[in-house]
Design a protein around this motif. Structure first.
Motif, PDB file in Angstrom:
ATOM      1  N   LEU A 254      46.056 -12.258  14.343  1.00 36.20           N
ATOM      2  CA  LEU A 254      45.140 -13.412  14.297  1.00 36.20           C
ATOM      3  C   LEU A 254      45.904 -14.717  14.143  1.00 36.20           C
ATOM      4  O   LEU A 254      45.599 -15.716  14.800  1.00 36.20           O
ATOM      5  CB  LEU A 254      44.136 -13.243  13.135  1.00 36.20           C
ATOM      6  N   LEU A 255      46.907 -14.702  13.244  1.00 33.13           N
ATOM      7  CA  LEU A 255      47.711 -15.911  13.020  1.00 33.13           C
ATOM      8  C   LEU A 255      48.470 -16.306  14.286  1.00 33.13           C
ATOM      9  O   LEU A 255      48.504 -17.487  14.655  1.00 33.13           O
ATOM     10  CB  LEU A 255      48.721 -15.668  11.894  1.00 33.13           C
ATOM     11  N   MET A 256      49.100 -15.300  14.937  1.00 28.72           N
ATOM     12  CA  MET A 256      49.874 -15.604  16.141  1.00 28.72           C
ATOM     13  C   MET A 256      48.961 -16.130  17.252  1.00 28.72           C
ATOM     14  O   MET A 256      49.336 -17.055  17.979  1.00 28.72           O
ATOM     15  CB  MET A 256      50.629 -14.354  16.626  1.00 28.72           C
ATOM     16  N   ASP A 257      47.771 -15.559  17.377  1.00 29.94           N
ATOM     17  CA  ASP A 257      46.821 -16.039  18.397  1.00 29.94           C
ATOM     18  C   ASP A 257      46.396 -17.476  18.104  1.00 29.94           C
ATOM     19  O   ASP A 257      46.300 -18.305  19.017  1.00 29.94           O
ATOM     20  CB  ASP A 257      45.583 -15.126  18.444  1.00 29.94           C
ATOM     21  N   ALA A 258      46.149 -17.767  16.811  1.00 32.90           N
ATOM     22  CA  ALA A 258      45.744 -19.132  16.427  1.00 32.90           C
ATOM     23  C   ALA A 258      46.854 -20.128  16.751  1.00 32.90           C
ATOM     24  O   ALA A 258      46.602 -21.234  17.246  1.00 32.90           O
ATOM     25  CB  ALA A 258      45.409 -19.176  14.929  1.00 32.90           C
ATOM     26  N   PHE A 259      48.091 -19.723  16.507  1.00 29.71           N
ATOM     27  CA  PHE A 259      49.233 -20.608  16.787  1.00 29.71           C
ATOM     28  C   PHE A 259      49.394 -20.792  18.299  1.00 29.71           C
ATOM     29  O   PHE A 259      49.593 -21.903  18.788  1.00 29.71           O
ATOM     30  CB  PHE A 259      50.500 -20.009  16.162  1.00 29.71           C
ATOM     31  N   LYS A 260      49.238 -19.693  19.015  1.00 28.95           N
ATOM     32  CA  LYS A 260      49.385 -19.736  20.466  1.00 28.95           C
ATOM     33  C   LYS A 260      48.321 -20.642  21.101  1.00 28.95           C
ATOM     34  O   LYS A 260      48.585 -21.350  22.073  1.00 28.95           O
ATOM     35  CB  LYS A 260      49.265 -18.310  21.022  1.00 28.95           C
ATOM     36  N   ASN A 261      47.095 -20.614  20.513  1.00 28.90           N
ATOM     37  CA  ASN A 261      45.985 -21.419  21.042  1.00 28.90           C
ATOM     38  C   ASN A 261      45.947 -22.837  20.474  1.00 28.90           C
ATOM     39  O   ASN A 261      44.969 -23.555  20.629  1.00 28.90           O
ATOM     40  CB  ASN A 261      44.650 -20.711  20.759  1.00 28.90           C
ATOM     41  N   HIS A 262      47.049 -23.211  19.806  1.00 29.68           N
ATOM     42  CA  HIS A 262      47.201 -24.552  19.217  1.00 29.68           C
ATOM     43  C   HIS A 262      46.099 -24.876  18.198  1.00 29.68           C
ATOM     44  O   HIS A 262      45.699 -26.039  18.044  1.00 29.68           O
ATOM     45  CB  HIS A 262      47.269 -25.634  20.296  1.00 29.68           C
ATOM     46  N   GLN A 263      45.613 -23.844  17.494  1.00 28.59           N
ATOM     47  CA  GLN A 263      44.699 -24.098  16.370  1.00 28.59           C
ATOM     48  C   GLN A 263      45.510 -24.356  15.098  1.00 28.59           C
ATOM     49  O   GLN A 263      44.968 -24.729  14.067  1.00 28.59           O
ATOM     50  CB  GLN A 263      43.775 -22.880  16.167  1.00 28.59           C
ATOM     51  N   LEU A 264      46.836 -24.134  15.187  1.00 25.07           N
ATOM     52  CA  LEU A 264      47.764 -24.440  14.089  1.00 25.07           C
ATOM     53  C   LEU A 264      48.869 -25.330  14.637  1.00 25.07           C
ATOM     54  O   LEU A 264      49.280 -25.195  15.793  1.00 25.07           O
ATOM     55  CB  LEU A 264      48.391 -23.149  13.540  1.00 25.07           C
TER      56      LEU A 264
END
Length: 691
Positions: A532-542
């Motif tokens: 979940l964290l990696m997906d959020a980072f990949k989608n520029h939510q982080l």
């Protein structure tokens, strides 16, 4: 004769001593002859006190000018001496007897041999070997070098030396057979084996002592070359055995061309070359054994996918094993994207799966519905039964033990008839000579070109004092749309402490800059939390991912272009290079900052300097070999039989190509030599069954 004679036949060797000798790999008398000195002590010349330096092992002498016992918590005996040039040195003894202390009288001569250290009042030797004498009649110097052998607990140099001297006496009666062909010895000017052994165990005054001390003597060259040749012959034998095994033939596949047409990029010429080598291997009726090396971001994964398609198109299964869940997940994402349009079914296994999901996946694998199976070490568990395994792909091989690789290979072996093809990949560049020794049983392919548009990463090295400035700069960059990593390594191998360090840093960012979107990832998180964290980072939510070294491999976020590595001096070059490779994957100019804690050791300075100077993984690997030697570069592969008795892969790498050349010749013209040398250097018969 000496190869069969038990050590218990020697004077003074009972069962207890034999057990200690066995811990050193010594079981027969011949083993003692090949238990070679790791260095030599030189007591043939005196070094004036004005010429000694810290770290040097030296023989010195002078007149005793004082003797005193300190009364601190660790009481010690201090004996100070002065030489003819007026320079002084202190000999320090922590373990001493009162009567011993009385021996050191003012005005007496003292000769001492030991390592020079820095002490509270100047240069010191701690517990040196010493000799007392009258200044009017100094004893003669020794005329030759003293060998120093590898020892084990409860077995000292003196005992080992006596046993080796007995073995050398027996050698006079029963000389060893000259295994190497005369043409080889003449070509390389190598002395006979028995003469070489005598010279190295008992150097004589007339021998070239300086070259023996520097490991450049012909006798050492003879034994180093023979040991390297033995290693190379073993690898050549393994290759020969593999060539005789049967494997499924995978013809060229139209599906490969379909995927190439679908890709949004063209393969580099290096990728095309390596793909051609793999495709040719897979069309052979014996197992492919190939190692693909490619620097970070060179595009190994797509090559692996194209090889997998060639196997799957023939109805066989492909197993892809990665060392971490993050890397396995990354492969799963890429392969899904590439294989779905081709209607190739996939399965996925990891250690954290729920029972029902795992049961379903195991069923898909055993019934042959899933053609490409991706996972971590969960793949070689007993419950995993493949329907028809034809190709095994192992990523980052050095992170797996040899036995783990073999366990997966064995799952595809059908009644010892057909063996799966093996493709091993690594993004850790290995120097060429080291690859010849560690992976000499494999064919080697190198992707030595990065995809077009990749820009070199600028690297800066800064003191930890600038940490807050670096944090502020990072935040300013994130406000401009940049994404960044902040890596927190620790010395301790505790995942809890790693996580705590990362948590503190993440909290600092949140406290100082509340608007910054910060994610935190470490090894204690569950697999789905990491995803979940990696997906959020990949989608520029982080904006920022604070992490431990868990992100070292398998993380691919093209928009991330800033990498900060804290305490960079605590990491090896390969790990620093891998971490830096997490950025520079898109078209943006990327930067890496290595923060260090002063003071730096010479090794750390050298590491950080090469990181700042070069982005070339192969050049970095060569420097790593110079700085550290081969051990850590090879990782667990090192435990698979690369502990040498006299050869040193760092010092003797210039001999490796020559050893490989002769091994390739001898395995065809004189195959019996391989087993004879293996028995001599390893002490057991070669077992090719599990090669």
């Amino acid at each position: 004769m000496l190869a069969q004679q038990k050590l218990t036949s020697l004077k003074g060797v009972g069962d207890k001593l034999a057990e200690k000798l066995h811990r050193l790999g010594l079981t027969v008398v011949q083993d003692l002859l090949f238990h070679l000195p790791i260095r030599y002590q030189d007591k043939t010349k005196l070094t004036p006190l004005g010429q000694i330096f810290i770290g040097q092992e030296a023989l010195i002498e002078g007149e005793i000018i004082s003797q005193q016992m300190t009364q601190s918590r660790n009481s010690s005996l201090l004996v100070k001496l002065i030489d003819s040039s007026g320079q002084t040195l202190t000999c320090r003894f922590f373990h001493f007897h009162y009567r011993q202390a009385q021996q050191f009288k003012r005005g007496q001569g003292l000769r001492a041999f030991g390592e020079v250290r820095s002490g509270p009042t100047g240069l010191e030797m701690v517990h040196p070997h010493y000799q007392l004498f009258s200044l009017s009649s100094p004893p003669p110097l020794e005329t030759t070098l003293n060998p120093v052998y590898p020892v084990t607990e409860g077995l000292g140099q003196a005992t080992l030396l006596k046993l080796i001297q007995q073995a050398l006496q027996l050698l006079k009666q029963y000389p060893l057979a000259e295994i190497l062909p005369e043409t080889l010895c003449d070509s390389l000017q190598l002395p006979p084996i028995n003469e070489a052994l005598r010279q190295l165990h008992q150097p004589q005054p007339e021998d070239d002592l300086l070259s023996i001390k520097q490991f450049q003597h012909p006798a050492q060259r003879r034994l180093i070359f023979e040991e390297l040749l033995s290693s190379q012959l073993s690898l050549q034998w393994i290759r020969q055995v593999e060539k005789r095994r049967q494997a499924p033939v995978f013809p060229a596949s139209q599906m490969v061309n379909h995927l190439l047409a679908l890709l949004p990029f063209a393969l580099t010429s290096a990728q095309q070359r390596v793909l051609g080598e793999l495709q040719a291997d897979l069309q052979q009726p014996h197992p492919m054994q190939r190692l693909v090396q490619g620097d970070v971001g060179s595009g190994k994964t797509v090559i692996a996918a194209l090889a997998a398609i060639q196997a799957a198109d023939t109805g066989y299964q492909v197993a892809i094993m990665a060392p971490t869940e993050i890397l396995a997940e990354q492969h799963r994402n890429h392969f899904s994207e590439w294989l779905q349009p081709l209607s190739i079914e996939m399965a996925w296994l990891n250690g954290r799966m729920k029972a029902a999901e795992k049961r379903y996946m195991l069923e898909q694998i055993s019934q042959g519905h899933a053609k490409v199976i991706i996972g971590t070490h969960a793949l070689f568990q007993e419950a995993v039964i493949f329907h028809k395994l034809g190709l095994v792909i192992i990523d980052e091989q050095h992170r797996f033990g040899v036995h783990q690789r073999l366990a997966l290979h064995d799952k595809g072996t059908q009644n010892d008839q057909a063996h799966p093809h093996q493709l091993i990949m690594t993004a850790t560049p290995i120097p060429r000579t080291l690859a010849m020794t560690a992976y000499g049983d494999l064919d080697l392919s190198i992707i030595d070109e990065l995809p077009p548009g990749r820009q070199p990463i600028d690297t800066a090295v800064l003191s930890n004092e600038k940490r807050h400035d670096v944090m502020a700069h990072l935040v300013a960059q994130c406000e401009q749309g940049v994404q960044a990593y902040w890596v927190c390594p620790l010395i301790e191998e505790s995942e809890l402490l790693h996580a705590q360090a990362a948590e503190v840093t993440a909290q600092q960012f949140r406290d100082y800059w509340p608007k910054l979107r910060v994610g935190l990832i470490h090894g204690r998180l569950k697999g789905d939390e990491k995803s979940l964290l990696m997906d959020a980072f990949k989608n520029h939510q982080l904006d920022l991912l604070v992490a431990t070294t868990v992100i070292e491999v398998g993380v691919n976020v093209p928009n991330a272009s800033l990498m900060i590595i804290e305490n960079a001096e605590r990491l090896g070059l390969a790990q620093l290079h891998q971490l830096r490779g997490r950025v520079g994957r898109g078209s943006k100019k990327s930067h890496c900052v290595l923060l260090y804690q002063a003071p730096l050791s010479e090794t750390s300075k050298a590491r950080l300097h090469i990181m700042r100077e070069s982005n070339d993984g192969f050049r970095i690997a060569e420097e790593d070999l110079k700085i550290r030697g081969p051990g850590e570069i090879l990782g667990t592969r090192q435990t698979g039989g690369l502990q040498f008795r006299i050869a040193d892969l760092k010092r003797d790498q210039h001999l490796i190509p020559e050893a490989k050349h002769w091994a390739q010749t001898l395995v065809k013209t004189a195959p019996e030599i391989s087993d004879q040398l293996h028995q001599r250097w390893v002490g057991t018969k070669m077992d090719y069954k599990h090669a």
